[in-house]
Scaffold this motif. Structure first.
Motif, PDB file in Angstrom:
ATOM      1  N   TRP A 119      21.742   0.667  -4.790  1.00 25.76           N
ATOM      2  CA  TRP A 119      20.865   0.162  -5.855  1.00 25.76           C
ATOM      3  C   TRP A 119      19.874  -0.908  -5.411  1.00 25.76           C
ATOM      4  N   LEU A 120      20.322  -1.853  -4.556  1.00 26.35           N
ATOM      5  CA  LEU A 120      19.434  -2.984  -4.251  1.00 26.35           C
ATOM      6  C   LEU A 120      18.339  -2.604  -3.254  1.00 26.35           C
ATOM      7  N   ILE A 121      18.710  -1.877  -2.192  1.00 26.89           N
ATOM      8  CA  ILE A 121      17.681  -1.460  -1.231  1.00 26.89           C
ATOM      9  C   ILE A 121      16.651  -0.541  -1.918  1.00 26.89           C
ATOM     10  N   LEU A 139      13.828  -8.632 -10.166  1.00 34.87           N
ATOM     11  CA  LEU A 139      13.834  -7.274  -9.612  1.00 34.87           C
ATOM     12  C   LEU A 139      15.239  -6.667  -9.659  1.00 34.87           C
ATOM     13  N   PHE A 140      16.262  -7.476  -9.354  1.00 27.71           N
ATOM     14  CA  PHE A 140      17.638  -6.975  -9.305  1.00 27.71           C
ATOM     15  C   PHE A 140      18.329  -6.990 -10.674  1.00 27.71           C
ATOM     16  N   ARG A 173      25.691  -7.632 -13.014  1.00 28.88           N
ATOM     17  CA  ARG A 173      26.611  -8.374 -12.125  1.00 28.88           C
ATOM     18  C   ARG A 173      26.427  -8.030 -10.636  1.00 28.88           C
ATOM     19  N   ASN A 174      27.472  -7.675  -9.907  1.00 23.57           N
ATOM     20  CA  ASN A 174      27.377  -7.482  -8.445  1.00 23.57           C
ATOM     21  C   ASN A 174      26.692  -8.680  -7.775  1.00 23.57           C
ATOM     22  N   GLN A 175      27.101  -9.896  -8.228  1.00 24.29           N
ATOM     23  CA  GLN A 175      26.422 -11.124  -7.797  1.00 24.29           C
ATOM     24  C   GLN A 175      26.437 -11.332  -6.284  1.00 24.29           C
ATOM     25  N   MET A 176      27.572 -11.026  -5.645  1.00 27.95           N
ATOM     26  CA  MET A 176      27.678 -11.319  -4.207  1.00 27.95           C
ATOM     27  C   MET A 176      26.803 -10.377  -3.383  1.00 27.95           C
TER      28      MET A 176
END
Ligand SMILES: O=C(O)CCC(=O)C1=CC=C[C@@H](O)[C@@H]1C(=O)O
Ligand SMILES: [Mg+2]
Length: 369
Positions: A71-73, A90-91, A96-99
Protein backbone atom coordinates in the motif's frame (compact mmCIF):
# COMPACT_ATOMS: atom_id res chain seq x y z
CA UNK A 1 11.54 15.40 -4.14
CA UNK A 2 11.91 13.07 -7.19
CA UNK A 3 12.23 9.69 -5.46
CA UNK A 4 13.47 6.96 -7.81
CA UNK A 5 13.65 3.87 -5.61
CA UNK A 6 12.75 2.36 -2.24
CA UNK A 7 15.01 -0.39 -0.90
CA UNK A 8 13.90 -2.78 1.83
CA UNK A 9 16.50 -4.74 3.79
CA UNK A 10 15.43 -7.23 6.41
CA UNK A 11 17.96 -7.67 9.23
CA UNK A 12 18.11 -9.94 12.24
CA UNK A 13 20.15 -8.65 15.20
CA UNK A 14 20.79 -10.40 18.50
CA UNK A 15 20.41 -8.24 21.62
CA UNK A 16 23.28 -8.00 24.12
CA UNK A 17 20.75 -7.84 26.94
CA UNK A 18 17.64 -9.96 26.34
CA UNK A 19 14.68 -7.80 27.35
CA UNK A 20 11.80 -9.17 29.43
CA UNK A 21 8.66 -7.20 30.32
CA UNK A 22 5.23 -8.10 31.75
CA UNK A 23 4.16 -9.87 28.53
CA UNK A 24 7.11 -10.87 26.40
CA UNK A 25 10.84 -11.62 26.18
CA UNK A 26 12.85 -10.21 23.26
CA UNK A 27 16.22 -11.89 22.55
CA UNK A 28 16.74 -10.73 18.99
CA UNK A 29 15.20 -8.05 16.80
CA UNK A 30 14.13 -8.42 13.19
CA UNK A 31 13.60 -5.16 11.37
CA UNK A 32 13.49 -3.52 7.96
CA UNK A 33 15.83 -0.74 6.93
CA UNK A 34 13.99 1.45 4.44
CA UNK A 35 16.16 3.42 2.04
CA UNK A 36 14.58 6.20 -0.03
CA UNK A 37 16.78 7.13 -3.03
CA UNK A 38 16.47 10.23 -5.24
CA UNK A 39 17.58 10.87 -8.83
CA UNK A 40 20.95 12.22 -7.65
CA UNK A 41 21.58 8.96 -5.75
CA UNK A 42 21.15 10.56 -2.30
CA UNK A 43 19.91 8.03 0.27
CA UNK A 44 17.62 8.59 3.27
CA UNK A 45 17.09 5.92 5.93
CA UNK A 46 14.25 4.73 8.14
CA UNK A 47 13.74 1.66 10.36
CA UNK A 48 10.69 -0.42 11.26
CA UNK A 49 10.23 -0.94 15.01
CA UNK A 50 7.50 -3.62 15.32
CA UNK A 51 8.29 -6.91 17.05
CA UNK A 52 7.85 -10.48 15.72
CA UNK A 53 4.44 -10.94 17.34
CA UNK A 54 1.67 -8.39 18.09
CA UNK A 55 2.15 -8.15 21.89
CA UNK A 56 3.00 -4.43 22.00
CA UNK A 57 0.58 -3.12 19.36
CA UNK A 58 -1.19 -4.99 16.56
CA UNK A 59 1.75 -4.51 14.16
CA UNK A 60 4.53 -7.04 13.50
CA UNK A 61 7.62 -7.28 11.27
CA UNK A 62 5.47 -9.18 8.75
CA UNK A 63 2.59 -6.66 8.73
CA UNK A 64 5.12 -3.82 8.36
CA UNK A 65 6.50 -5.51 5.27
CA UNK A 66 3.07 -6.16 3.78
CA UNK A 67 1.84 -2.60 4.39
CA UNK A 68 4.96 -1.02 2.91
CA UNK A 69 5.03 -3.22 -0.17
CA UNK A 70 1.30 -3.48 -0.88
CA UNK A 71 0.00 0.00 0.00
CA UNK A 72 2.63 2.60 0.93
CA UNK A 73 5.05 2.17 -1.98
CA UNK A 74 2.14 2.26 -4.52
CA UNK A 75 0.98 5.54 -2.89
CA UNK A 76 4.47 7.02 -3.35
CA UNK A 77 4.20 6.13 -7.07
CA UNK A 78 0.90 8.01 -7.37
CA UNK A 79 2.05 11.43 -6.21
CA UNK A 80 5.25 13.46 -6.24
CA UNK A 81 5.77 15.12 -2.89
CA UNK A 82 7.76 18.27 -2.25
CA UNK A 83 8.14 17.98 1.56
CA UNK A 84 8.07 15.04 4.02
CA UNK A 85 5.18 16.66 5.92
CA UNK A 86 2.95 15.71 2.95
CA UNK A 87 3.42 11.99 3.71
CA UNK A 88 0.89 11.90 6.57
CA UNK A 89 -1.88 13.03 4.23
CA UNK A 90 -0.72 10.79 1.37
CA UNK A 91 -0.72 7.71 3.65
CA UNK A 92 -3.99 8.60 5.39
CA UNK A 93 -6.02 6.35 3.05
CA UNK A 94 -4.35 3.43 4.86
CA UNK A 95 -5.81 3.01 8.36
CA UNK A 96 -3.35 2.66 11.26
CA UNK A 97 -0.22 0.60 10.35
CA UNK A 98 1.65 3.40 12.16
CA UNK A 99 5.03 1.66 12.36
CA UNK A 100 5.06 0.83 8.65
CA UNK A 101 4.16 4.44 7.78
CA UNK A 102 6.71 5.86 10.21
CA UNK A 103 9.62 3.85 8.79
CA UNK A 104 8.96 5.08 5.24
CA UNK A 105 8.33 8.64 6.41
CA UNK A 106 11.61 8.62 8.41
CA UNK A 107 13.54 7.64 5.27
CA UNK A 108 11.94 10.54 3.38
CA UNK A 109 12.71 13.04 6.19
CA UNK A 110 16.35 11.91 6.22
CA UNK A 111 16.52 12.21 2.43
CA UNK A 112 14.96 15.69 2.46
CA UNK A 113 17.34 16.82 5.21
CA UNK A 114 20.30 15.60 3.15
CA UNK A 115 18.96 17.21 -0.06
CA UNK A 116 18.69 20.53 1.77
CA UNK A 117 21.98 19.96 3.64
CA UNK A 118 20.32 20.42 7.02
CA UNK A 119 20.66 18.30 10.16
CA UNK A 120 17.37 16.49 10.76
CA UNK A 121 17.10 17.77 14.32
CA UNK A 122 17.14 21.37 13.06
CA UNK A 123 14.57 20.63 10.39
CA UNK A 124 12.26 19.33 13.13
CA UNK A 125 12.80 22.42 15.28
CA UNK A 126 15.19 20.87 17.81
CA UNK A 127 17.40 23.16 19.86
CA UNK A 128 19.30 20.85 22.21
CA UNK A 129 22.94 20.00 21.56
CA UNK A 130 22.78 17.10 24.04
CA UNK A 131 19.92 14.87 25.14
CA UNK A 132 19.50 13.00 28.43
CA UNK A 133 19.83 9.23 27.98
CA UNK A 134 17.72 7.28 30.45
CA UNK A 135 17.74 3.50 30.52
CA UNK A 136 14.99 0.88 30.51
CA UNK A 137 15.80 -2.34 32.38
CA UNK A 138 13.80 -5.52 31.90
CA UNK A 139 12.55 -8.07 34.43
CA UNK A 140 15.45 -10.18 35.77
CA UNK A 141 15.49 -13.71 37.22
CA UNK A 142 16.39 -12.24 40.62
CA UNK A 143 16.13 -8.77 42.17
CA UNK A 144 19.88 -8.93 42.92
CA UNK A 145 20.58 -9.04 39.16
CA UNK A 146 18.41 -5.98 38.66
CA UNK A 147 20.09 -4.08 41.52
CA UNK A 148 23.49 -4.82 39.99
CA UNK A 149 22.38 -3.50 36.60
CA UNK A 150 20.93 -0.36 38.20
CA UNK A 151 24.17 0.21 40.06
CA UNK A 152 26.22 -0.03 36.85
CA UNK A 153 23.96 2.53 35.19
CA UNK A 154 24.07 4.88 38.18
CA UNK A 155 27.88 4.73 38.25
CA UNK A 156 27.94 5.53 34.52
CA UNK A 157 25.93 8.71 35.22
CA UNK A 158 22.53 7.58 33.91
CA UNK A 159 20.01 10.37 34.68
CA UNK A 160 17.03 8.04 35.31
CA UNK A 161 16.23 4.38 35.44
CA UNK A 162 13.02 2.74 34.26
CA UNK A 163 12.15 -0.74 35.47
CA UNK A 164 9.50 -3.11 34.25
CA UNK A 165 6.82 -4.28 36.66
CA UNK A 166 4.04 -6.87 36.61
CA UNK A 167 1.97 -8.65 39.24
CA UNK A 168 4.38 -10.53 41.48
CA UNK A 169 7.31 -8.30 40.45
CA UNK A 170 6.20 -4.87 41.59
CA UNK A 171 5.85 -3.36 45.09
CA UNK A 172 8.51 -5.58 46.72
CA UNK A 173 10.93 -4.90 43.90
CA UNK A 174 10.36 -1.14 44.01
CA UNK A 175 10.79 -1.19 47.80
CA UNK A 176 14.08 -3.03 47.42
CA UNK A 177 15.31 -0.61 44.74
CA UNK A 178 14.41 2.35 46.96
CA UNK A 179 16.22 0.76 49.92
CA UNK A 180 19.45 0.79 47.87
CA UNK A 181 18.85 3.93 45.79
CA UNK A 182 16.65 6.28 47.85
CA UNK A 183 17.06 9.34 45.60
CA UNK A 184 17.47 7.76 42.16
CA UNK A 185 15.14 9.27 39.52
CA UNK A 186 13.09 6.10 39.04
CA UNK A 187 10.00 5.11 37.08
CA UNK A 188 8.10 1.88 36.43
CA UNK A 189 6.51 0.56 33.23
CA UNK A 190 3.70 -2.01 33.53
CA UNK A 191 2.94 -2.60 29.81
CA UNK A 192 -0.76 -2.95 30.74
CA UNK A 193 -0.22 -5.59 33.46
CA UNK A 194 -3.08 -4.23 35.65
CA UNK A 195 -6.73 -3.29 35.36
CA UNK A 196 -9.16 -1.05 37.22
CA UNK A 197 -9.83 -3.82 39.80
CA UNK A 198 -6.23 -3.24 40.97
CA UNK A 199 -6.87 0.43 41.78
CA UNK A 200 -6.58 0.05 45.54
CA UNK A 201 -3.49 -2.09 45.21
CA UNK A 202 -1.85 0.51 42.96
CA UNK A 203 -2.24 3.23 45.62
CA UNK A 204 0.94 1.72 47.13
CA UNK A 205 2.90 3.19 44.21
CA UNK A 206 2.81 6.57 45.96
CA UNK A 207 5.24 5.18 48.57
CA UNK A 208 8.12 5.06 46.14
CA UNK A 209 8.39 8.62 44.89
CA UNK A 210 8.35 7.49 41.25
CA UNK A 211 8.72 9.97 38.41
CA UNK A 212 5.74 8.21 36.84
CA UNK A 213 3.95 4.90 36.34
CA UNK A 214 3.87 4.04 32.63
CA UNK A 215 0.89 2.32 30.98
CA UNK A 216 -0.65 0.50 33.97
CA UNK A 217 -3.85 -0.48 32.07
CA UNK A 218 -4.85 -1.58 28.56
CA UNK A 219 -4.39 0.56 25.48
CA UNK A 220 -8.00 1.83 25.14
CA UNK A 221 -8.72 2.32 28.85
CA UNK A 222 -8.67 6.13 28.92
CA UNK A 223 -11.52 6.35 31.45
CA UNK A 224 -9.92 3.81 33.82
CA UNK A 225 -6.56 5.55 33.59
CA UNK A 226 -8.33 8.80 34.52
CA UNK A 227 -9.85 7.12 37.56
CA UNK A 228 -6.42 5.87 38.62
CA UNK A 229 -4.78 9.25 38.05
CA UNK A 230 -7.41 10.83 40.33
CA UNK A 231 -6.64 8.23 43.02
CA UNK A 232 -2.82 8.42 43.10
CA UNK A 233 -0.22 11.19 43.31
CA UNK A 234 2.28 9.36 41.10
CA UNK A 235 1.92 10.78 37.57
CA UNK A 236 0.49 8.34 35.04
CA UNK A 237 2.31 8.24 31.69
CA UNK A 238 0.71 6.72 28.59
CA UNK A 239 2.68 4.70 26.04
CA UNK A 240 0.64 2.00 24.23
CA UNK A 241 -2.54 4.15 24.42
CA UNK A 242 -1.11 6.92 22.23
CA UNK A 243 -1.34 6.33 18.47
CA UNK A 244 -2.00 9.93 17.38
CA UNK A 245 -2.50 13.52 18.49
CA UNK A 246 -6.22 12.69 18.84
CA UNK A 247 -5.36 10.10 21.51
CA UNK A 248 -3.27 12.70 23.35
CA UNK A 249 -6.20 15.12 23.29
CA UNK A 250 -8.54 12.42 24.63
CA UNK A 251 -6.09 11.48 27.39
CA UNK A 252 -5.46 15.05 28.51
CA UNK A 253 -9.11 16.13 28.35
CA UNK A 254 -10.18 13.12 30.42
CA UNK A 255 -7.25 13.50 32.84
CA UNK A 256 -5.96 10.00 32.01
CA UNK A 257 -2.30 10.97 32.44
CA UNK A 258 0.12 13.78 33.21
CA UNK A 259 3.01 12.68 30.99
CA UNK A 260 3.23 11.40 27.40
CA UNK A 261 5.73 8.90 26.02
CA UNK A 262 6.23 9.70 22.31
CA UNK A 263 7.42 6.90 20.03
CA UNK A 264 7.81 7.80 16.35
CA UNK A 265 6.70 4.33 15.22
CA UNK A 266 3.62 4.15 17.43
CA UNK A 267 2.25 7.51 16.22
CA UNK A 268 2.89 7.00 12.49
CA UNK A 269 5.92 9.19 11.93
CA UNK A 270 7.98 12.24 12.77
CA UNK A 271 5.37 14.76 11.61
CA UNK A 272 2.73 13.37 14.02
CA UNK A 273 5.34 13.03 16.79
CA UNK A 274 6.20 16.70 16.34
CA UNK A 275 2.50 17.69 16.41
CA UNK A 276 2.10 15.82 19.71
CA UNK A 277 5.20 17.53 21.07
CA UNK A 278 3.93 20.97 20.02
CA UNK A 279 0.48 20.33 21.55
CA UNK A 280 1.96 19.17 24.87
CA UNK A 281 4.63 21.88 24.94
CA UNK A 282 1.94 24.57 24.60
CA UNK A 283 0.14 23.07 27.63
CA UNK A 284 3.17 22.38 29.81
CA UNK A 285 2.71 18.62 29.60
CA UNK A 286 6.12 16.93 29.80
CA UNK A 287 6.98 14.45 27.06
CA UNK A 288 9.86 12.04 26.60
CA UNK A 289 11.08 9.84 23.77
CA UNK A 290 10.30 6.15 24.17
CA UNK A 291 12.40 3.37 22.67
CA UNK A 292 11.61 0.15 20.78
CA UNK A 293 15.03 -1.52 21.09
CA UNK A 294 15.98 0.22 17.85
CA UNK A 295 19.11 -0.33 15.83
CA UNK A 296 21.18 2.74 14.91
CA UNK A 297 18.89 4.25 12.28
CA UNK A 298 15.79 4.26 14.47
CA UNK A 299 17.92 5.48 17.39
CA UNK A 300 19.28 8.36 15.28
CA UNK A 301 15.72 9.48 14.47
CA UNK A 302 14.85 9.30 18.18
CA UNK A 303 17.85 11.48 19.04
CA UNK A 304 16.79 14.11 16.49
CA UNK A 305 13.23 14.12 17.88
CA UNK A 306 14.36 14.27 21.50
CA UNK A 307 16.26 17.51 20.76
CA UNK A 308 12.93 19.40 20.63
CA UNK A 309 12.39 21.75 23.60
CA UNK A 310 9.39 19.94 25.14
CA UNK A 311 11.37 16.72 25.69
CA UNK A 312 12.15 17.77 29.24
CA UNK A 313 12.44 14.23 30.66
CA UNK A 314 15.17 11.69 29.81
CA UNK A 315 14.17 9.22 27.08
CA UNK A 316 14.66 5.46 26.71
CA UNK A 317 17.64 6.09 24.44
CA UNK A 318 20.62 4.04 25.50
CA UNK A 319 23.96 3.92 23.67
CA UNK A 320 24.51 1.40 20.84
CA UNK A 321 26.70 -0.82 23.07
CA UNK A 322 23.85 -1.39 25.53
CA UNK A 323 21.87 -3.15 22.78
CA UNK A 324 24.27 -4.50 20.13
CA UNK A 325 27.69 -6.06 19.75
CA UNK A 326 27.96 -3.99 16.58
CA UNK A 327 25.47 -1.32 15.52
CA UNK A 328 24.63 -0.54 11.87
CA UNK A 329 25.77 3.09 11.95
CA UNK A 330 29.06 4.83 12.46
CA UNK A 331 29.98 6.39 14.68
CA UNK A 332 27.91 4.32 17.10
CA UNK A 333 25.68 6.18 19.58
CA UNK A 334 27.75 6.87 22.68
CA UNK A 335 26.44 7.94 26.08
CA UNK A 336 28.83 10.11 28.10
CA UNK A 337 27.86 11.06 31.64
CA UNK A 338 24.26 10.21 30.87
CA UNK A 339 24.08 12.32 27.71
CA UNK A 340 24.16 11.85 23.94
CA UNK A 341 25.53 14.62 21.74
CA UNK A 342 23.10 15.44 18.92
CA UNK A 343 25.02 15.07 15.62
CA UNK A 344 25.26 18.17 13.42
CA UNK A 345 25.87 16.78 9.94
CA UNK A 346 23.02 16.72 7.37
CA UNK A 347 20.18 14.23 7.80
CA UNK A 348 20.21 11.80 10.72
CA UNK A 349 23.89 12.69 11.24
CA UNK A 350 25.28 9.14 11.24
CA UNK A 351 26.74 7.13 8.34
CA UNK A 352 25.48 3.66 7.48
CA UNK A 353 27.87 0.83 8.31
CA UNK A 354 27.44 -1.26 5.15
CA UNK A 355 29.62 -4.12 6.43
CA UNK A 356 27.51 -4.42 9.58
CA UNK A 357 24.30 -4.36 7.52
CA UNK A 358 25.65 -7.11 5.28
CA UNK A 359 26.39 -9.20 8.37
CA UNK A 360 22.81 -8.98 9.65
CA UNK A 361 21.05 -9.08 6.25
CA UNK A 362 18.45 -11.80 5.60
CA UNK A 363 16.68 -10.38 2.58
CA UNK A 364 16.82 -7.35 0.27
CA UNK A 365 14.40 -6.04 -2.34
CA UNK A 366 14.37 -2.92 -4.49
CA UNK A 367 11.15 -1.21 -5.60
CA UNK A 368 11.48 1.28 -8.47
CA UNK A 369 9.13 4.29 -8.14
O1 LIG B 1 15.58 0.79 25.40
C1 LIG B 1 14.54 0.86 24.74
O2 LIG B 1 14.53 0.95 23.50
C2 LIG B 1 13.25 0.88 25.48
C3 LIG B 1 12.79 -0.47 25.74
C4 LIG B 1 11.42 -0.47 26.38
O3 LIG B 1 11.30 -0.12 27.53
C5 LIG B 1 10.33 -0.93 25.61
C6 LIG B 1 10.45 -1.29 24.32
C7 LIG B 1 9.39 -1.93 23.66
C8 LIG B 1 8.29 -2.31 24.34
C9 LIG B 1 8.26 -2.25 25.77
O4 LIG B 1 8.67 -3.41 26.40
C10 LIG B 1 9.06 -1.08 26.31
C11 LIG B 1 8.15 0.06 26.53
O5 LIG B 1 6.98 -0.22 26.73
O6 LIG B 1 8.51 1.23 26.57
MG1 LIG C 1 6.32 1.45 27.77
Amino acid sequence: MKLTEIRLQRLKMKLNNPFRNSISAVNAKELYIITAIDEAGIEGYGETVAFDTPWYTEETVATNRMAIESWLIPLLREKTISHPEEITELFSVVKRNQMAKAAVEEAIWDLYAKQTETPLYQLLGGNRTKIAAGISLGIEPDVKDLLKKIEQKVIAGCPRVKVKIKKGWDMDILREIRRHFPTLPLMADANSAYCIRDLDYLRQLDEFDLMMIEQPFEDGDFADHAQLQRAIKTPVCLDESIHSLQDVRTALELGSCKVINIKIGRVGGLAEAKKIHDYCFARNIPVWCGGMLEAGIGRAHNIALASLPGFTLPGDIGGSAHYWKKDIIHPEVVVTNGEITVPKSPGIGYEIDRDAIRKYLIEEQIFPL
